[in-house]
Design a protein around this motif. Structure first.
Motif, short mmCIF file in Angstrom:
data_model
loop_
_atom_site.label_atom_id
_atom_site.label_comp_id
_atom_site.label_asym_id
_atom_site.label_seq_id
_atom_site.Cartn_x
_atom_site.Cartn_y
_atom_site.Cartn_z
N VAL A 229 2.37 7.36 7.19
CA VAL A 229 1.20 7.76 6.40
C VAL A 229 -0.13 7.32 6.97
CG1 VAL A 229 0.55 7.23 3.99
CG2 VAL A 229 2.95 7.22 4.36
N GLY B 260 9.25 3.05 8.08
CA GLY B 260 8.45 3.81 8.72
C GLY B 260 8.74 3.95 10.18
N ASP C 295 6.74 2.66 12.59
CA ASP C 295 6.48 1.67 13.47
C ASP C 295 7.63 0.84 13.37
OD1 ASP C 295 6.17 1.28 10.41
OD2 ASP C 295 5.30 -0.71 10.72
N HIS D 132 0.69 -1.00 -0.11
CA HIS D 132 -0.04 0.05 0.05
C HIS D 132 0.73 1.32 -0.02
CE1 HIS D 132 1.03 0.25 4.22
NE2 HIS D 132 0.27 -0.93 4.43
N LYS E 46 -2.66 5.27 11.55
CA LYS E 46 -1.36 4.76 10.75
C LYS E 46 -2.12 3.93 9.26
CE LYS E 46 1.76 0.84 10.74
NZ LYS E 46 2.39 0.97 9.53
N MET E 47 -1.67 3.92 8.20
CA MET E 47 -2.20 2.85 7.16
C MET E 47 -1.52 1.48 7.46
SD MET E 47 -2.00 3.28 3.11
CE MET E 47 -2.94 4.58 2.98
N SER E 48 -2.17 0.63 7.50
CA SER E 48 -1.69 -0.59 7.74
C SER E 48 -2.60 -2.01 7.29
CB SER E 48 -1.41 -1.01 9.43
OG SER E 48 -0.99 -2.47 9.52
N LYS E 49 -1.95 -2.70 6.43
CA LYS E 49 -2.50 -4.08 6.01
C LYS E 49 -3.63 -4.68 7.22
CE LYS E 49 1.32 -5.37 4.09
NZ LYS E 49 2.66 -5.95 4.62
N GLY F 101 1.43 3.38 2.07
CA GLY F 101 2.42 3.41 3.33
C GLY F 101 3.78 2.88 3.35
N ASN F 102 3.48 1.72 2.62
CA ASN F 102 4.95 0.69 2.39
C ASN F 102 5.51 1.35 1.32
OD1 ASN F 102 2.64 -2.12 2.09
ND2 ASN F 102 3.70 -1.43 4.07
#
Ligand code: ADP
Ligand code: TRP
Length: 318
Positions: A183, A143, A145, A14, A190-193, A16-17
């Protein structure tokens, strides 16, 4: 200078990645020595179905190549193809205090989100330390995290060197680009799968549209002035812009742009930016990447062997 990145094949890549991990590595291809690890052993902590694991591994190779990773200029490989990772992990785990791992925020988060609290999940940071230390990496772009994991790598390496001899393991630096450190996802977190709030890079256009139109906003009317810095649509849109363009866009928000219009513009910006990569991804989707990955593993292993030999000697295994 050696730059090392890693990503788990544990779902769809995504934005963020891309901005947190993929782009900082690819931007330096050819200028520095680049290594990109597809961390498929790490992914086993959350992916427990063989076909899914195979699919995610293959997809991530295609994604990274479409994003611009050039295997002629950097090393791309599957972690599981280089057995030195697992071996170094064991040696490092014998000097890693349980207390250090107990402080890992990511472990607690993942367990809270329902991922099994396996031994593998608990010792995940030690495997990540092995990934980084095997290659004498100078810097690790991630990132926010992942900052703690790289700091733990530094702690583990320092402890190792202290016990077995200075300079056996290289202490890596963490590299976090402030603008893309976290992101936001479509819900503002936080954008995350694992939060189901992503804008995937290579999904169908209808899915992208759906994700963007689902971005959570407040209930301001179309003409009301909006504060760009607290608006997720703006936060995402500015990733695609130069500083000057972002400041013009911010003024538009302050003057009052409707959220519908703002989302439309974000979709256009996404498509402009990722369009060529998406096209490349479509064209290469049936190409067999086995040879590329075998080559990558060979190059990685020749580096990893040297470090592991040093370590084995230092601890008295040879
Ligand atoms: P996810 O949280 O979606 O499972 P990963 O753990 O696979 O993401 O992260 C892979 C890389 O992408 C890591 O370097 C991580 O720091 C980076 N990354 C993931 N999500 C974000 C984000 N929202 N903002 C910035 N970087 C991110
Ligand atoms: N733990 C990282 C993540 O979830 C992935 C990863 C594995 C990694 N090995 C690495 C990142 C080495 C940087 C360096 O995102």
């Amino acid at each position: 200078m050696r730059i090392l990145s890693g990503m788990q094949p544990s779902g769809e890549a995504h934005i963020g990645n891309y901005f947190g991990s993929i782009k900082p590595n690819i931007d330096l291809l050819g200028e520095e020595e680049n290594i990109f690890i597809i961390a498929d052993l790490h992914a086993l902590t959350s992916v427990h179905d063989a076909d899914t694991s195979r699919l995610y591994r293959q997809n991530l190779v295609h994604d990274l190549l479409a994003c611009g990773f050039d295997p002629e200029k950097g090393i791309l490989f599957f972690q599981s193809a280089v057995h030195e990772h697992a071996e170094l992990q064991w040696i490092l785990s014998c000097i890693t205090p349980v207390g250090l791992l107990e402080r890992a925020v990511s472990y607690k988060d993942k367990v809270q989100k329902g991922i099994d609290a396996s031994v593998g999940l608990f010792t995940y940071p030690v495997l990540q330390a092995a990934d980084i230390l095997l290659y004498d990496a100078d810097t690790v772009p991630v990132g926010q995290d992942q900052k703690q994991h790289v700091e733990m790598t530094r702690d583990i390496a320092q402890k190792f060197n202290h016990r077995y001899g200075e300079n056996i393991l290289k202490i890596p630096d963490v590299q976090i680009h402030k603008e893309v450190a976290i992101v936001p996802g479509t819900d503002g977190q936080k954008m995350s799968k694992s939060y189901g709030n992503t804008i995937p890079l290579f999904a169908d256009e209808t899915m992208i549209k759906k994700a963007i139109s689902g971005i959570v906003t407040d209930s301001k009317d179309a003409n009301d002035p909006k504060e760009p810095e607290s608006c997720t649509i703006y936060q995402l849109h500015k990733l695609f812009l130069l500083e000057k363009e972002a400041s013009v866009l911010a003024d538009d928000y302050r003057e009052g742009v409707s959220y519908g219009d703002a989302k439309k513009r974000l979709l256009e910006a996404f498509m402009d930016y990722f369009g060529p990569m998406r096209e490349k991804r479509r064209k290469q989707k049936d190409v067999d990447m086995k040879i590329i990955m075998a080559e990558g593993a060979k190059k990685a292993q020749s580096l990893a062997k040297g470090t592991l030999e040093r370590v084995r000697h230092a601890v008295g295994l040879c």
